[in-house]
Design an enzyme around this catalytic site. Structure first.
Site, PDB file in Angstrom:
ATOM      1  N   ARG A 177       0.817  -1.218   0.000  1.00 53.52           N
ATOM      2  CA  ARG A 177       0.000   0.000   0.000  1.00 53.52           C
ATOM      3  C   ARG A 177       0.857   1.278   0.000  1.00 53.52           C
ATOM      4  O   ARG A 177       0.496   2.266   0.629  1.00 53.52           O
ATOM      5  CB  ARG A 177      -0.984   0.004   1.180  1.00 53.52           C
ATOM      6  CG  ARG A 177      -1.955  -1.160   1.159  1.00 53.52           C
ATOM      7  CD  ARG A 177      -2.845  -1.156  -0.072  1.00 53.52           C
ATOM      8  NE  ARG A 177      -3.703  -2.317  -0.117  1.00 53.52           N
ATOM      9  CZ  ARG A 177      -3.415  -3.440  -0.790  1.00 53.52           C
ATOM     10  NH1 ARG A 177      -2.284  -3.516  -1.488  1.00 53.52           N
ATOM     11  NH2 ARG A 177      -4.237  -4.455  -0.793  1.00 53.52           N
ATOM     12  N   SER A 228     -11.677   0.160   2.436  1.00 52.19           N
ATOM     13  CA  SER A 228     -11.032  -0.383   3.624  1.00 52.19           C
ATOM     14  C   SER A 228     -10.248   0.720   4.327  1.00 52.19           C
ATOM     15  O   SER A 228      -9.397   1.371   3.733  1.00 52.19           O
ATOM     16  CB  SER A 228     -10.085  -1.528   3.219  1.00 52.19           C
ATOM     17  OG  SER A 228      -9.453  -2.077   4.340  1.00 52.19           O
ATOM     18  N   GLU A 298      -5.245   3.338   5.913  1.00 48.88           N
ATOM     19  CA  GLU A 298      -5.123   3.306   4.462  1.00 48.88           C
ATOM     20  C   GLU A 298      -5.774   4.560   3.881  1.00 48.88           C
ATOM     21  O   GLU A 298      -5.387   5.063   2.843  1.00 48.88           O
ATOM     22  CB  GLU A 298      -5.799   2.035   3.925  1.00 48.88           C
ATOM     23  CG  GLU A 298      -5.458   1.681   2.512  1.00 48.88           C
ATOM     24  CD  GLU A 298      -5.914   0.279   2.153  1.00 48.88           C
ATOM     25  OE1 GLU A 298      -6.465   0.123   1.053  1.00 48.88           O
ATOM     26  OE2 GLU A 298      -5.723  -0.662   2.956  1.00 48.88           O
TER      27      GLU A 298
END
Length: 306
Positions: A177, A228, A298
């Site tokens: 990520r 998410s 995130e």
């Protein structure tokens, strides 16, 4: 105000439309956030480069965004220029040898669809991901064992001085990520090339349909969210930790931990950015206290100060 006017006048000379005091709740999937001082949606690479150059020349803060699928703008808004690549700067082109060239504002899910239509495999996992190509590269988006970083052949990007560069695969610095573009947000993706492999259209479509069904079953797709919220902690799943702490369905104002999947925060209808941020902070405090695990976001919260 003088900076605003100078930038606006310069944009008008370039025939670029500027929106003033534009509510960012209209431009993010969470549907929260106050007004950006200015917002522009470039129609092509020339306008995108011009806007970044003009903002720098006028010493005016700016940021480039895509579909707003993992962004939270504060209720105070953003004191600067937001350059939104969606929906205009999103061309997708299929080249020879299994290469798909996609502009920054192209939806990653649409690139996956084009790949499937042309019998190219590798992007099936991207079916249903709401972000753009630019955002996907920044976050090294992935799902179901796949990541865009494994498929990128090269990327054309613009630095903070509006100069263009071509980036080789190894120089993207892809990780879980993250990427060069997350670490150095002054660099803006213009387009990237995905190197894919030939595959059977039927098998590709079946895999994409399976992923779509899994998302519908497990994710709150019927409510506004930013996807998410947390990265997966090593050895754990964020959603499971949050649920174990009794926070599934927990609500602050109009923001709620999804009863369907605790890894998502949803807007029940009247959430503010402050509600969402307060809920994230509460989740992080409770999970750390009860499990000893520190959750890493995130989702990105945009700061409004200059």
């Amino acid at each position: 105000m003088e900076q605003n006017n100078s930038l606006s006048q310069a944009a008008e000379k370039e025939d670029i439309k500027i929106y003033w005091d534009e509510p960012m709740s209209r431009h993010t999937t969470m549907q929260v956030g106050g007004p950006a001082a200015m917002l522009a949606q470039p129609r092509d690479i020339r306008e995108l480069v011009s806007l970044v150059y003009l903002a720098g020349k006028n010493n005016f803060r700016c940021m480039v965004m895509g579909n707003g699928s993992n962004l939270i703008f504060p209720d105070e808004g953003y004191k600067g220029l937001v350059i939104k690549t969606v929906p205009n700067y999103g061309g997708i082109y299929v080249d020879d040898g299994g290469v798909i060239r996609a502009e920054a504002g192209a939806l990653l899910s649409q690139v996956a669809t084009v790949a499937a239509q042309n019998g190219l495999t590798g992007l099936e996992f991207a079916q249903g991901i709401p972000g753009t190509v630019g955002g996907a590269l920044c976050m090294n988006a992935g799902a179901y064992g796949g990541e865009v970083g494994n498929l990128v052949q090269r990327t054309c990007y613009m630095d903070a001085n509006a100069k263009l560069h071509m980036l080789a695969p190894q120089d993207h610095l892809f990780g879980y990520r993250t990427s060069l573009f997350k670490e150095k947000p002054g660099n803006v993706v213009l387009y990237t090339e995905f190197k894919l492999q030939p595959g059977g259209q039927k098998e590709i479509q079946e895999k994409m349909s399976d992923y779509a069904a899994r998302r519908r079953e497990k994710q709150p797709l019927d409510q506004p969210s930013a996807g998410s919220v947390y990265k997966r902690p090593e050895g754990h799943y964020a959603g499971e930790l949050i649920e174990q702490c009794g926070l599934k369905g927990y609500q602050i104002g109009g923001a709620m931990v999804s009863p369907k999947h605790a890894g998502f925060i949803v807007n029940t209808g009247k959430a503010t950015a402050s509600d969402v941020i307060a809920l994230m902070e509460h989740i992080e405090e409770v999970v750390l206290e009860k499990t000893g695990v520190s959750l890493e976001r995130e989702v990105r919260v945009v700061t409004h100060r200059r």
